[in-house]
Write a protein that holds these residues in place. Structure first.
Motif, short mmCIF file in Angstrom:
data_model
loop_
_atom_site.label_atom_id
_atom_site.label_comp_id
_atom_site.label_asym_id
_atom_site.label_seq_id
_atom_site.Cartn_x
_atom_site.Cartn_y
_atom_site.Cartn_z
N ALA A 1 -7.53 -3.51 0.27
CA ALA A 1 -6.10 -4.12 0.27
C ALA A 1 -6.03 -4.77 1.49
O ALA A 1 -5.47 -5.87 1.50
N ILE B 1 0.74 -1.08 0.02
CA ILE B 1 -0.05 -0.03 -0.14
C ILE B 1 0.97 1.31 -0.01
O ILE B 1 2.02 1.20 0.73
N PHE C 1 -8.84 5.34 4.43
CA PHE C 1 -8.44 3.96 3.67
C PHE C 1 -9.66 3.19 3.56
O PHE C 1 -10.59 3.16 4.14
N LYS C 2 -9.62 2.88 2.37
CA LYS C 2 -10.66 1.89 1.85
C LYS C 2 -10.47 0.41 2.24
O LYS C 2 -9.02 0.11 2.42
N LYS C 3 -11.23 -0.63 2.32
CA LYS C 3 -10.91 -1.92 2.82
C LYS C 3 -10.20 -2.99 2.14
O LYS C 3 -9.74 -3.92 2.44
N PRO D 1 -4.50 2.51 -1.15
CA PRO D 1 -5.98 2.64 -0.26
C PRO D 1 -6.53 3.63 0.06
O PRO D 1 -7.82 3.60 0.20
N MET E 1 -6.25 -1.56 9.57
CA MET E 1 -6.16 -0.24 8.91
C MET E 1 -6.11 0.82 9.65
O MET E 1 -5.12 1.63 8.79
#
Length: 234
Positions: free
Chosen positions: A163, A70, A159-161, A146, A218
């Motif tokens: 990854a 990431i 951040f998006k989930k 992310p 995260m």
């Protein structure tokens, strides 16, 4: 002079992509295509821009194991900042609209990268599940931004989930690559691009973690990246 450097740097992208297209047509969807094309674009791009990219933590790059990488996403110039740091057999996750970018989009697709339509979230989740399976079955690594979009040199976005879901369900570690804040400015009489410092952090293991651990993971990664970006920027 700075404008001319930027113009020439982006002018060479479709030219080098034509070379990449030949490579990708000779071996379509080979996961090493991304590494080869990315290196060409980054090395030539930084040379044209006069961009220095101090790199620390190189030993943390996962050359011999598959991981989910990431990185923070600031500007289009990230292509030149990160392109030569893609490890072997690593593909990236990008928005489906990239397929329509002349030459670059076709190379991106033929290089074996994964395209996601963010407007159809249920299908995006299915793609991420397939991709996490590929880490195990096909011995591939993933590179994901992310944040999901560019920050334009502002603070690190949410951040998006995706990854983290891919990493946890495959048991692959997460490797964070951070670039210091930059504005895309060109300085001095030669118009050289401002330096961009990059640091690769030690991998975060995910074995033994479950879906319920993703929010904590995260937050842990985001905090580490935020602290590192701040240290690189000042």
């Amino acid at each position: 002079m700075g404008f001319l450097r930027k113009f020439l740097a982006w002018l060479m992208v479709p030219v080098l992509c034509l070379v990449g297209l030949v490579i990708c047509l000779a071996r379509p969807f080979n996961p090493d295509n991304t590494r080869i094309v990315g290196r060409m674009l980054a090395v030539v791009g930084r040379w044209v821009l006069g961009m220095e990219r101090p790199l620390s933590g190189r030993d943390n790059l996962p050359w011999d194991r598959r991981t989910v990488i990431i990185a923070n996403h600031q500007h289009n110039e990230d292509l030149f900042v990160f392109g030569d740091l893609v490890p072997p057999r690593t593909v990236t996750i990008g928005k489906s609209a990239l397929i329509w970018a002349p030459v670059f989009g076709q190379v991106y697709w033929l290089a074996g990268n994964v395209l996601i339509n963010r407007a159809r979230s249920h299908k995006a989740v299915a793609v991420m599940q397939t991709t996490s399976d590929a880490i195990t079955r096909e011995n591939k690594g993933l590179w994901i931004f992310p944040e999901g979009t560019r920050s334009h040199g502002l603070e690190l976005g949410r951040f998006k989930k995706g990854a983290f879901h891919a990493a946890v369900t495959s048991g692959a570690p997460i490797t964070m690559i951070c670039a210091g804040v930059y504005r895309g400015l060109c300085n001095g009489p030669a118009g050289r691009h401002e330096p961009v410092a990059v640091r690769v952090l030690p991998p975060v293991e995910t074995k033994g973690l479950g879906i319920d651990d993703i929010p904590r993971l995260m937050e842990q990664c985001r905090q580490q990246m935020e602290e590192t970006i701040e240290a690189l920027s000042y």
